[in-house]
Scaffold this motif. Sequence first.
Motif: not given
Length: 171
Positions: A33-37, A70-74, A138-142, A147-152
Amino acid sequence: MPGTLRLGSIAPDFEADTTKGHIRFHEWIGDSWAVLFSHPGDFTPVCTTELAEVARRAPDFAKRNVKVIGISANGLDDHEKWIKDINEWGSQYSPTSVDFPIIADADRKISTLYDMLDEQDPTNRDAKGLPFTIRTVFVIDPKKVIRLTISYPASTGRNFDEIIRVIDCKH
């Protein structure tokens, strides 16, 4: 503008330079599984505390077969300096070591692909006028299914207990 990513969509694949080397996203996920944030920018207080928390929670993610990225604009140079800052700040509270990759997305290509940009707040821009990312998860399955998106909003930190709770419900 990319299509709307929804629950059940296949997560877009991409190649990127990260603090752990060059990756192809789907290959990097593999059978995990992966968490991309995303983060608006390096060295900001909320981002720093969040990444320290994710680093401290590494065993929680590992025992669930979840890779975190993680991902950042730098760029990578800023990311490397920032990791040292995160580890130093976090170690005031408990051992902290950022061992997960952080994607360099100064051109916002991946942020655009995943619709992570703040198009509403005209003050949330870098020196070139490019929008920063909002805090998206984003939570992404194998199978590479979202499987999940949340925006803050950029000013608000995330609740990683909640993210882990959702992962537990999906496993």
